[in-house]
Design a protein around this motif. Structure first.
Motif, PDB file in Angstrom:
ATOM      1  N   PHE A   1      -8.637  14.329   5.160  1.00  0.00           N
ATOM      2  CA  PHE A   1      -9.033  15.210   6.257  1.00  0.00           C
ATOM      3  C   PHE A   1      -8.740  14.585   7.630  1.00  0.00           C
ATOM      4  N   LEU A   2      -8.888  13.259   7.736  1.00  0.00           N
ATOM      5  CA  LEU A   2      -8.753  12.583   9.033  1.00  0.00           C
ATOM      6  C   LEU A   2      -7.326  12.314   9.442  1.00  0.00           C
ATOM      7  N   THR A   3      -6.404  12.238   8.478  1.00  0.00           N
ATOM      8  CA  THR A   3      -5.021  11.860   8.794  1.00  0.00           C
ATOM      9  C   THR A   3      -4.009  12.970   8.565  1.00  0.00           C
ATOM     10  N   GLY A   4      -4.334  13.954   7.730  1.00  0.00           N
ATOM     11  CA  GLY A   4      -3.366  15.011   7.444  1.00  0.00           C
ATOM     12  C   GLY A   4      -2.213  14.542   6.591  1.00  0.00           C
ATOM     13  N   CYS A   5      -2.343  13.356   5.977  1.00  0.00           N
ATOM     14  CA  CYS A   5      -1.247  12.890   5.126  1.00  0.00           C
ATOM     15  C   CYS A   5      -1.245  13.668   3.815  1.00  0.00           C
ATOM     16  N   ARG A   6      -0.128  13.634   3.124  1.00  0.00           N
ATOM     17  CA  ARG A   6      -0.048  14.263   1.807  1.00  0.00           C
ATOM     18  C   ARG A   6      -0.837  13.426   0.801  1.00  0.00           C
ATOM     19  N   PRO A   7      -1.499  14.055  -0.165  1.00  0.00           N
ATOM     20  CA  PRO A   7      -2.222  13.268  -1.176  1.00  0.00           C
ATOM     21  C   PRO A   7      -1.330  12.243  -1.867  1.00  0.00           C
ATOM     22  N   SER A   8      -0.070  12.601  -2.082  1.00  0.00           N
ATOM     23  CA  SER A   8       0.848  11.664  -2.743  1.00  0.00           C
ATOM     24  C   SER A   8       1.093  10.423  -1.892  1.00  0.00           C
ATOM     25  N   GLU A   9       0.972  10.559  -0.568  1.00  0.00           N
ATOM     26  CA  GLU A   9       1.133   9.411   0.331  1.00  0.00           C
ATOM     27  C   GLU A   9      -0.132   8.562   0.354  1.00  0.00           C
TER      28      GLU A   9
END
Length: 410
Positions: free
Chosen positions: A254-262
């Motif tokens: 939620f805090l970074t918006g990164c992809r779960p795979s990342e």
């Protein structure tokens, strides 16, 4: 972004006591069966009134009729009674002193049906479900300019223009359920939404594309999800691990918006010593042989993410002393790579279901971050750099729908 972890909600397991039967008092409204149809009977200003609802006498329609009766009683007592009865009659006409016979049935609007259906579902659903699910769909319906049942196709086409395709499909499923209930209750004679949702198919380029299926969580939904995971609110008592183990992982998404795979591929060597910068440069992908590490990202080789104070605090809380640079930041419960399908099944789904929040994949945490970043004033080009998208994608899928156009004075 701040996270409000305060929890508000009604005590569970409590029901109002059944009132004792007593003699009719001011504003009493009776539900009666008249020739197989439900009718409300009451006295107002000395005159006997009859309101034919047009419903067949069933358990479901009895509940609906009682809700109408309660509304009339409250309005009489409070002095807000609508003498035209337009406020109370969904599909019938009024007769004063004597019941009217063979009244032609008035076809209610979709909005009228929907509000009745919502009230029918209210006792059966949690407050969270009513707010997050039915509240969302009520908002969709309010944005559609027509509510005539005979214009169901027009309603569908308008919804497709206003909301994402997948969200529209779910919306039509709900409208179909509403009209199916109304049909079974005898309020309408046909369901124009039957089978319509199956005809809505995203373009092939969009199918299973998590980057274009955008259905972000609201800030309140986000905070509620995090609190439930942190407090193990819906964790099976027989589970071998607690949901709270994954709190850091979900909050990081939620805090970074990164992809779960990342996120699940992130190692401590990718986090600067002062916790101010994260370098995303690899991802975990699913193959026939299982989960495997892949160098590079979906759209770029690597990207640097500047950590704000909240992200730094989170990393400081979860970082082990003398952390191994090769160790995963977010490992699975038993060690090794976090199993995302298992996480979705045993943690994510149970939490959303328990909260009454409409199911969305964990990938929607990314869309939530992007949406909130734009709403809080970040430029689309800067957001694109933070999440590893092109500015064109941000403008097409997010900023174009969020910004209000205006003409500056020049």
């Amino acid at each position: 972004m701040s996270f409000n972890t305060s929890h508000q909600g009604p005590p569970s397991g409590l029901r109002a006591a059944e009132p004792r039967r007593r003699k009719s008092s001011k504003g009493t409204v009776q539900v009666k069966n008249s020739n197989g149809r439900l009718q409300l009977v009451f006295t107002y200003q000395g005159k006997r009134r009859y309101l034919s609802l047009g419903f067949e006498d069933t358990h479901e329609t009895r509940e609906l009729a009682q809700m109408r009766a309660n509304q009339i009683r409250l309005d009489i007592i409070s002095g807000n009674f609508d003498e035209t009865l337009a406020k109370y009659k969904p599909a019938s006409a009024l007769s004063v002193d004597e019941p009217e016979a063979d009244d032609p049935q008035v076809v209610p609007s979709l909005m009228e049906l929907w509000m009745q259906y919502v009230e029918y579902k209210r006792p059966q659903c949690s407050p969270n479900t009513m707010y997050h699910v039915y509240g969302t769909y009520t908002g969709y319906l309010e944005r559609i300019p027509t509510h005539e049942l005979k214009k169901a196709a027009e309603i569908r086409d308008c919804a497709l223009q206003l909301i994402p395709v997948e969200s529209c499909k779910r919306f039509i499923v709900r409208l179909n359920a509403c009209c199916r209930w109304a049909l079974k209750s005898g309020v309408i004679t046909e369901n124009p939404f039957e089978g319509m949702a199956q005809e809505i198919r995203p373009p092939k380029a969009q199918k299973n594309d998590e980057d274009t299926d955008i259905f972000p969580f609201s800030p309140k939904e986000r905070d509620t999800i995090l609190q439930a995971i942190q407090e193990n609110a819906f964790c099976n008592k027989h589970s071998g691990y607690k949901h709270s183990f994954y709190y850091g992982y979900v909050k990081f998404l939620f805090l970074t918006g990164c992809r779960p795979s990342e996120a699940i591929a992130l190692q401590w060597k990718h986090v600067s010593r002062d916790l101010k910068t994260i370098t995303f440069e690899q991802a975990i992908i699913s193959t026939k042989e299982g989960q495997q590490l892949r160098e590079g990202l979906k759209t770029q080789e690597r990207r640097r993410f500047p950590c704000n104070g909240i992200v730094q605090q989170l990393l400081a809380q979860i970082k082990p002393q003398n952390a191994d640079p090769e160790a995963l930041v977010f490992p699975g419960y038993s060690g090794g790579i976090l199993n995302t399908p298992s996480f979705r099944k045993t943690v994510w789904k149970s939490v959303l279901k328990g909260l009454g929040i409409e199911y969305r994949k964990p990938y929607q945490t990314r869309h939530t971050f992007i949406t909130l970043a734009l709403e809080n004033g970040l430029d689309a080009k800067d957001v694109a750099r933070l999440v590893g998208n092109s500015p064109e994608v941000i403008y097409r899928h997010y900023a174009g729908n969020k910004r209000e156009l205006f003409v500056p004075e020049f």
